[in-house]
Design an enzyme around this catalytic site. Sequence first.
Site, PDB file in Angstrom:
ATOM      1  N   SER A 124       0.800  -1.229   0.032  1.00  0.00           N
ATOM      2  CA  SER A 124      -0.002  -0.080   0.049  1.00  0.00           C
ATOM      3  C   SER A 124       0.838   1.246   0.060  1.00  0.00           C
ATOM      4  CB  SER A 124      -0.841  -0.003   1.201  1.00  0.00           C
ATOM      5  OG  SER A 124      -1.447   1.156   1.637  1.00  0.00           O
ATOM      6  N   TYR A 148      -1.671  -0.843  11.046  1.00  0.00           N
ATOM      7  CA  TYR A 148      -1.851  -1.426   9.779  1.00  0.00           C
ATOM      8  C   TYR A 148      -0.843  -1.152   8.876  1.00  0.00           C
ATOM      9  CZ  TYR A 148      -3.635  -1.540   5.078  1.00  0.00           C
ATOM     10  OH  TYR A 148      -3.719  -1.828   3.714  1.00  0.00           O
ATOM     11  N   LYS A 152       2.215  -3.848   6.957  1.00  0.00           N
ATOM     12  CA  LYS A 152       2.358  -3.817   5.397  1.00  0.00           C
ATOM     13  C   LYS A 152       4.019  -3.621   5.395  1.00  0.00           C
ATOM     14  CE  LYS A 152      -1.345  -4.632   3.727  1.00  0.00           C
ATOM     15  NZ  LYS A 152      -1.638  -5.788   2.910  1.00  0.00           N
TER      16      LYS A 152
END
Length: 339
Positions: A124, A148, A152
């Site tokens: 992302s 989050y 990643k």
Amino acid sequence: MNILVTGGAGYIGSHTCLEMLNENYKLVVYDNLSNSSLDALKRVEKLTGKEVKFIEGDLLNVEKLEQVFQNERFDAVIHFAGLKAVGESVEKPLEYYDNNVVGTLNLLKIMQKYNVKKIVFSSSATVYGVPEKLPLTEESPRSTTNPYGTSKLVIEYILEDLAKSDPEWKIISLRYFNPVGAHKSGEIGEDPNGIPNNLLPFISQVAVGLRDKLNIFGDDYSTKDGTGIRDYIHVVDLAKGHLAALKCMTDATEKGFIPINLGTGNGYSILEMIKAFEKASGKTIPYEVVKRREGDVAECFADTTYAYKKLGWKAKKSIEEMCADAWKWQSTNPDGYRS
Ligand code: NAD
Ligand code: UD1
């Protein structure tokens, strides 16, 4: 080619499965359905006239995952499975690290054991944290602002180390910008649980009458109209980026860890998105400006040069198409897959 697709029943996964079936890939989807519906894959089968082998399973269930590799020989894995709600990750960091990081480690260990060493990972633009310079290139510094995003980034570090340890691995980490829209049939689309966190699903629900108004998180940014700017990309363009990545990995000269931005390179403000959506839907979107959302950046968009050079891939769809397709999905399925 036989491809394992983790998280293939989800929003981006289902659109990618559709494009892959149209190109005659064989697919096995492994998904625990924690944030998706099997109906998405049933509709994909209907649209393509082809079958998807579905296994309901969790990446944290190592025995079940290993069984899948015992029963099938895969050429590559596309790894979408993960939890993705930023706010929830702040409240439940351990759940996010467990699901996203441990889940990925389980997958990689089994892939190594069964000698399947090609993976496309769903990363992302969140790994760029607060951008220092725009547009963002693959070399821009990485940092994160929430669990989050950190999950990643940690996975990217793991993938990089793995690629360094063994030259047989081919790893493409696709850094998505802001995926929006739906397949043009209106049969599959984004179906968030509860109140949507992201802009376009929220606008769609206002347009269809499920919510009264949109809250705009701040109009005092130093941008063209004061509202936040993002690089919105049509989910079908994004899906096609995965096919390009798979093709790139079959090239014998490609190896190692390859991060690639998937965006359009264009930034649109919230007010511009509202306008485009109003035009596409013929509905008025009432809104109110409220205070900034914590952790938001003013502006974020991709440099897409490398994606084109490496994959020969470019996003083609305009924001008009993104809004029109999102509206078709939302208006024909006001309650998502429960409609
Ligand atoms: P999604 O929630 O619709 O899809 C994820 C799928 O993974 C779901 O079907 C869910 O049931 C499944 N899943 C989650 N944990 C699992 C586990 N432990 N075992 C098996 N299945 C599991 O999300 P999406 O929007 O399709 O996103 C796909 C991937 O892309 C995610 O990894 C997400 O973090 C990443 N991503 C998404 C966006 C976005 O805006 N949608 C942006 C950047 C990156
Ligand atoms: C968010 C996540 C990011 C994730 C991405 C895609 C945060 C801080 N970041 O990014 O990690 O990768 O989604 O899933 O949550 N907006 C409103 N009102 C709303 C919703 C959004 O004004 O109800 C604004 C936001 O302030 C932002 C823009 O719309 O300026 C886009 O927001 P969103 O769709 O949530 O995406 P990101 O913030 O880019």
